[in-house]
Scaffold this active site. Structure first.
Site, PDB file in Angstrom:
ATOM      1  CD  GLU A 249       2.926  -1.194  -5.031  1.00  0.00           C
ATOM      2  OE1 GLU A 249       3.148  -1.560  -6.178  1.00  0.00           O
ATOM      3  OE2 GLU A 249       2.270  -0.171  -4.758  1.00  0.00           O
ATOM      4  CB  CYS A 283      -1.562   3.013   0.665  1.00  0.00           C
ATOM      5  SG  CYS A 283      -2.289   1.867  -0.482  1.00  0.00           S
TER       6      CYS A 283
HETATM    7  O1  TXE Z   1       4.460  -0.205   7.485  1.00  0.00           O
HETATM    8  P1  TXE Z   1       5.926  -0.470   7.955  1.00  0.00           P
HETATM    9  P2  TXE Z   1       3.165  -0.437   8.328  1.00  0.00           P
HETATM   10  C1  TXE Z   1       1.814   1.921   3.644  1.00  0.00           C
HETATM   11  C2  TXE Z   1       0.971   3.001   4.270  1.00  0.00           C
HETATM   12  C3  TXE Z   1       1.663   3.194   5.598  1.00  0.00           C
HETATM   13  C4  TXE Z   1       2.292   1.879   5.904  1.00  0.00           C
HETATM   14  C5  TXE Z   1       1.602   1.207   7.063  1.00  0.00           C
HETATM   15  O2  TXE Z   1       0.945   4.136   3.473  1.00  0.00           O
HETATM   16  O3  TXE Z   1       2.678   4.172   5.428  1.00  0.00           O
HETATM   17  O4  TXE Z   1       2.193   1.059   4.742  1.00  0.00           O
HETATM   18  O5  TXE Z   1       2.071  -0.111   7.207  1.00  0.00           O
HETATM   19  C6  TXE Z   1       8.454  -4.763   7.989  1.00  0.00           C
HETATM   20  N1  TXE Z   1      13.476  -4.678   6.826  1.00  0.00           N
HETATM   21  N2  TXE Z   1       1.022   1.207   2.680  1.00  0.00           N
HETATM   22  O6  TXE Z   1       3.146   0.575   9.413  1.00  0.00           O
HETATM   23  O7  TXE Z   1       6.271  -0.041   9.316  1.00  0.00           O
HETATM   24  C7  TXE Z   1       7.426  -4.737   9.083  1.00  0.00           C
HETATM   25  O8  TXE Z   1       7.655  -5.767  10.009  1.00  0.00           O
HETATM   26  C8  TXE Z   1      12.468  -5.441   6.338  1.00  0.00           C
HETATM   27  C9  TXE Z   1       1.302   1.422   1.276  1.00  0.00           C
HETATM   28  O9  TXE Z   1       3.075  -1.880   8.693  1.00  0.00           O
HETATM   29  O10 TXE Z   1       6.672   0.111   6.867  1.00  0.00           O
HETATM   30  C10 TXE Z   1       6.133  -4.913   8.282  1.00  0.00           C
HETATM   31  O11 TXE Z   1       5.909  -6.274   8.017  1.00  0.00           O
HETATM   32  N3  TXE Z   1      11.186  -5.364   6.757  1.00  0.00           N
HETATM   33  C11 TXE Z   1       0.697   0.362   0.431  1.00  0.00           C
HETATM   34  C12 TXE Z   1       6.443  -4.183   6.966  1.00  0.00           C
HETATM   35  O12 TXE Z   1       7.843  -4.007   6.940  1.00  0.00           O
HETATM   36  C13 TXE Z   1      10.883  -4.446   7.698  1.00  0.00           C
HETATM   37  C14 TXE Z   1      -0.679  -0.026   0.793  1.00  0.00           C
HETATM   38  C15 TXE Z   1       5.770  -2.825   6.837  1.00  0.00           C
HETATM   39  O13 TXE Z   1       6.085  -2.090   7.980  1.00  0.00           O
HETATM   40  C16 TXE Z   1      11.880  -3.604   8.273  1.00  0.00           C
HETATM   41  C17 TXE Z   1      -0.837  -0.185   2.223  1.00  0.00           C
HETATM   42  C18 TXE Z   1      13.219  -3.745   7.793  1.00  0.00           C
HETATM   43  N4  TXE Z   1      14.221  -2.986   8.267  1.00  0.00           N
HETATM   44  C19 TXE Z   1       0.000   0.443   3.132  1.00  0.00           C
HETATM   45  N5  TXE Z   1      11.270  -2.804   9.198  1.00  0.00           N
HETATM   46  C20 TXE Z   1       0.769   0.596  -1.062  1.00  0.00           C
HETATM   47  N6  TXE Z   1       1.528   1.574  -1.561  1.00  0.00           N
HETATM   48  O14 TXE Z   1       0.143  -0.140  -1.793  1.00  0.00           O
HETATM   49  C21 TXE Z   1       9.969  -3.141   9.205  1.00  0.00           C
HETATM   50  N7  TXE Z   1       9.724  -4.125   8.311  1.00  0.00           N
END
Ligand code: TXE
Length: 520
Positions: A249, A283
């Protein structure tokens, strides 16, 4: 505020002791709590405990599991005010949103899953069109342990929706919440324990991206990831290497197409709500507006006026906009506005940080925008609404589809057929006519994106079945002889019989083919 930030999602806290994460209130800078950065060993232990607890959980009749989930829902409802206040503090969104967009939708998902799962996950007998001597069923068995990795913008409803679906389907669950908002996940675990559900079956492992990576590496049987596209690529690759099925997602860039016959007031209010709810950190929030010439000027005027009326401030107060949760988003917003204005966009309101303590950013409207501007192409994930004039439906559809993202889209027109025709041609996982974002609250509907917005679905029957392994169970309706005619040794009579059957059943126009078409 104790954050320094490198790349997206890799914020490092300058003042947290080694091996811990501190959670601050974005609106006030208040230190709310401190959690450990759990290492791979603690993650593996959580997964092992979940797997042991899952064995007994999976043996419970699904109706019993659903009743336990209702008790969890009851605890959430009973202590809703506590959850709402913590979300408002740690996430910075107004209490009104914490209640309606997070707690309320979570309660509805729990209720709908608990009511419908026995039907959706029941063994399904298939009506065979040819091999009538066989019986075929599809069984839905739990996968084992589901790893959930979640973001900071909806720190309750996003992970809990996936936790509930996984539990109802008979799995164990380990959740790794965002390092920016860990306390809300721990509150959810507290309510879960208070509801009397099996302790180790659901657990929370706190930490940053490394802890998330450790969860994927700890032998889970499915991953549900919600987050940004770049992190999503890393997670998908890690799951791919381990052949773990993942639901991804990711980001969104929702367009709003406003046809010149649209209800002006509703379209303007939808743009403002969809663009500035949760300070734009949604999102499926409105990320770009395409307004046709006949309505453009009136829409801009109304959107600017409504934006100026928005109340921004302490999320615990009576406000419409709270704070920006993750500091890098403020720099991102500033960069996008500067780029747009340098390319000719008009800044109509907002544009910077208000004169107040805390991580706030003014709701901002840009007009005269074009696809040469980053604000029309990159995910903003902040309180900016860029508006672009378009000529007609065709141009609006082409521009809406001119994006690497495809999570949600919105179409406004007084003519429902016209709006539907447009909606069917916009590539997105969810397209709403004369509304915005509410599709996420339709528990029955599968939710998820296309293109770089990810793959797989949450919510709906698809979410429940996605938490299971579908098994085709074939049994005999009419026993076959030991010397099965289709087995060794192959007999000439079998081959000639199959040649005759091929023509009799499939050659166009034969009786068999017509009967086949008649019965589908
Ligand atoms: O995301 P991040 P964020 C999206 C929204 C935005 C983002 C914001 O569009 O782009 O989410 O959330 C973990 N291996 N959506 O900044 O940085 C990290 O610790 C495994 C879409 O938090 O991607 C956190 O817990 N895990 C959505 C999680 O990933 C890892 C609706 C997300 O971090 C990692 C809401 C790794 N290598 C927000 N690196 C939809 N489509 O429904 C980081 N994390």
């Amino acid at each position: 505020m104790g954050w320094i930030t490198q790349a997206r999602g890799e914020g490092t806290q300058v003042d947290a002791p080694q091996g811990t994460i501190r959670s601050y209130a974005p609106a006030t800078g208040e230190l709310l709590g401190e959690v450990p950065v759990m290492d791979a060993e603690r993650v593996r232990d959580a997964v092992a405990r979940a797997r042991r607890a899952q064995e007994a959980w999976a043996l419970l009749p699904i109706e019993e599991r659903c009743e336990r989930i209702r008790r969890f829902r009851d605890e959430i409802v009973r202590r809703a005010d506590e959850v709402v206040e913590l979300i408002a503090r740690e996430c910075g969104k107004p209490k009104a949103e914490a209640l309606t967009h997070e707690v309320f939708i979570t309660a509805d998902l729990a209720t709908w899953y608990a009511r419908e799962a026995p039907r959706i996950l029941a063994p399904r007998e298939l009506d065979l069109h040819l091999l009538k001597h066989r019986r075929a069923e599809v069984l839905y068995a739990p996968r084992g342990v589901v790893g959930i990795i979640s973001p900071w913008n909806f720190p309750f409803v996003i992970p809990m929706g996936d936790v509930l679906a996984a539990l109802v389907a008979g799995n164990g669950v380990v959740l790794k919440p965002s390092e920016v908002t860990p306390l809300i996940a721990l509150k959810a675990k507290e309510l879960y324990d208070a509801a009397g559900l099996p302790d180790d079956l659901f657990s929370v492992v706190t930490g940053d991206g490394k802890t998330g990576a450790a969860l994927i590496d700890a032998g889970v049987d499915k991953v549900v990831f919600t987050g940004g596209v770049e992190t999503g690529r890393k997670v998908a690759a890690a799951c791919g290497e381990r052949l773990i099925e993942a639901t991804m997602e990711l980001g969104g860039k929702a367009p709003v197409i406003v046809c010149d016959d649209a209800d002006l007031e509703r379209a303007a209010r939808a743009v403002v709500f969809g663009g500035f709810a949760n300070s734009g950190q949604v999102c499926i929030g409105v990320e770009r507006v395409y307004a046709q010439g006949g309505i453009y000027d009136r829409l801009v005027e109304r959107v600017v006026a409504l934006t100026r009326e928005l109340r921004q401030g302490d999320p615990l107060g009576d406000v419409d906009l709270g704070a920006i949760i993750f500091p890098p988003q403020i720099d991102n917003a500033t960069r996008l506005i500067e780029d747009a204005v340098s390319r000719g966009a008009q800044l109509r309101c907002g544009g910077g940080r208000p004169d107040r303590e805390g991580q706030f950013f003014e709701p901002t409207v840009l007009t005269g925008c074009g696809h040469d501007m980053a604000v029309m192409r990159e995910e903003i994930f902040g309180p900016i609404v860029p508006i672009m004039r378009v000529t007609d439906d065709e141009e609006a559809i082409a521009l809406a589809n001119d994006s690497h993202l495809g999570l949600a889209a919105y179409v406004f027109s007084a003519d429902r057929e016209r709006a539907r025709a447009i909606a069917e041609r916009v590539r997105a996982g969810m397209v709403l006519v004369n509304d915005v974002v509410i599709g996420y609250a339709v528990s029955e509907a599968p939710f998820g994106g296309v293109k770089a917005s990810g793959y797989g679905k949450i919510h709906g029957a698809e979410s429940l079945r996605g938490m299971c392994e579908a098994k085709h169970l074939g049994t005999e309706r009419i026993p076959m002889p030991a010397r099965d005619p289709f087995w060794f040794p192959y007999q000439p009579a079998m081959v000639s019989g199959m040649r005759r059957a091929l023509r009799a059943v499939y050659a166009r126009g034969t009786l068999g083919e017509r009967i086949g078409r008649l019965f589908g």
